[in-house]
Motif scaffolding. Structure first.
Motif, PDB file in Angstrom:
ATOM      1  N   ASP A  89     -35.280 -37.868   1.439  1.00 10.53           N
ATOM      2  CA  ASP A  89     -34.725 -37.686   2.887  1.00 10.53           C
ATOM      3  C   ASP A  89     -33.463 -37.358   2.619  1.00 10.53           C
ATOM      4  O   ASP A  89     -32.483 -37.455   3.632  1.00 10.53           O
ATOM      5  CB  ASP A  89     -35.114 -38.821   3.835  1.00 10.53           C
ATOM      6  N   GLU A  90     -33.218 -36.631   1.665  1.00  9.19           N
ATOM      7  CA  GLU A  90     -31.781 -35.924   1.655  1.00  9.19           C
ATOM      8  C   GLU A  90     -31.723 -34.490   1.275  1.00  9.19           C
ATOM      9  O   GLU A  90     -32.676 -34.028   0.427  1.00  9.19           O
ATOM     10  CB  GLU A  90     -30.708 -36.632   0.446  1.00  9.19           C
ATOM     11  N   ILE A  91     -30.876 -33.576   1.776  1.00  4.62           N
ATOM     12  CA  ILE A  91     -31.041 -32.410   1.481  1.00  4.62           C
ATOM     13  C   ILE A  91     -29.548 -31.634   1.135  1.00  4.62           C
ATOM     14  O   ILE A  91     -28.567 -31.941   1.884  1.00  4.62           O
ATOM     15  CB  ILE A  91     -31.349 -31.599   3.081  1.00  4.62           C
ATOM     16  N   GLY A  92     -29.551 -30.862   0.151  1.00  2.00           N
ATOM     17  CA  GLY A  92     -28.155 -30.255  -0.228  1.00  2.00           C
ATOM     18  C   GLY A  92     -28.504 -28.766   0.046  1.00  2.00           C
ATOM     19  O   GLY A  92     -29.422 -28.330  -0.344  1.00  2.00           O
ATOM     20  N   LEU A  93     -27.562 -28.131   0.738  1.00  4.19           N
ATOM     21  CA  LEU A  93     -27.769 -26.614   1.092  1.00  4.19           C
ATOM     22  C   LEU A  93     -26.561 -25.861   0.718  1.00  4.19           C
ATOM     23  O   LEU A  93     -25.390 -26.284   1.223  1.00  4.19           O
ATOM     24  CB  LEU A  93     -28.062 -26.471   2.560  1.00  4.19           C
ATOM     25  N   GLU A  94     -26.617 -24.930  -0.079  1.00  3.42           N
ATOM     26  CA  GLU A  94     -25.637 -24.230  -0.664  1.00  3.42           C
ATOM     27  C   GLU A  94     -25.635 -22.890   0.148  1.00  3.42           C
ATOM     28  O   GLU A  94     -26.420 -22.401   0.818  1.00  3.42           O
ATOM     29  CB  GLU A  94     -25.745 -23.653  -1.803  1.00  3.42           C
ATOM     30  N   LEU A  95     -24.258 -22.853   1.068  1.00  3.47           N
ATOM     31  CA  LEU A  95     -24.100 -21.660   1.950  1.00  3.47           C
ATOM     32  C   LEU A  95     -22.599 -21.271   1.851  1.00  3.47           C
ATOM     33  O   LEU A  95     -21.749 -21.824   1.086  1.00  3.47           O
ATOM     34  CB  LEU A  95     -24.231 -22.215   3.441  1.00  3.47           C
ATOM     35  N   ASP A  96     -22.463 -20.050   2.260  1.00  2.00           N
ATOM     36  CA  ASP A  96     -21.304 -19.365   2.344  1.00  2.00           C
ATOM     37  C   ASP A  96     -20.286 -20.210   3.272  1.00  2.00           C
ATOM     38  O   ASP A  96     -20.649 -20.036   4.777  1.00  2.00           O
ATOM     39  CB  ASP A  96     -21.473 -17.872   2.804  1.00  2.00           C
ATOM     40  N   CYS A  97     -19.180 -20.652   3.143  1.00  3.07           N
ATOM     41  CA  CYS A  97     -18.338 -21.107   3.997  1.00  3.07           C
ATOM     42  C   CYS A  97     -17.610 -20.223   5.043  1.00  3.07           C
ATOM     43  O   CYS A  97     -17.764 -21.009   6.116  1.00  3.07           O
ATOM     44  CB  CYS A  97     -17.221 -21.778   3.254  1.00  3.07           C
TER      45      CYS A  97
END
Length: 142
Positions: A89-97
């Motif tokens: 139940d953990e999520i890491g999301l890479e995104l453009d700041c």
């Protein structure tokens, strides 16, 4: 790579939805402005409900060390926090700041703000907010 790991998580039906407290938006804007100066891509790490924090992490450099990060207590930021994933139940999301920062600036005068993870043509964080001008929806690709 972190990006590949993010896609793997999404394929396994990750779910996230929460209300972002509008009074937290100015602080998030300040932190995102600082992180954006360090690196364009960041990771938003959403912790399981039993944890009390969320993290913004600037991508690792070539030798694998963290360049910068910001840790927030979840309660002042979110209400009605719901998350589900096969990764404890953990999520890491890479995104453009800069995309996230633009969305936060647009939501600065919102009366109500909801965030959810969704899959459209690409995976996105969907920000839905109410302003005096009406309902607005902005998608931040992840």
């Amino acid at each position: 790579s972190l990006r590949e790991t993010t896609w793997e998580y999404i394929k396994f039906k990750m779910k996230f939805k929460s209300r972002l407290r509008v009074e937290a938006v100015p602080e998030l804007i300040r932190v995102l402005q600082s992180l954006e100066r360090t690196e364009r891509n960041i990771v938003l790490y959403l912790m399981k409900p039993s944890e009390s924090t969320i993290k913004f992490i600037v991508k690792q450099d070539l030798v694998g060390s963290v360049v910068a990060h910001a840790v927030f207590s979840r309660a002042p930021l979110f209400s009605d926090y719901r998350i589900q994933s096969k990764n404890n139940d953990e999520i890491g999301l890479e995104l453009d700041c800069s995309n996230l920062l633009r969305t936060m600036k647009s939501a600065a005068d919102a009366d109500q703000l909801t965030i959810k993870l969704s899959k459209k043509d690409v995976e996105v964080l969907v920000f839905e907010f109410q302003t005096v001008m009406g309902s607005i929806q902005q998608d931040v690709p992840v």
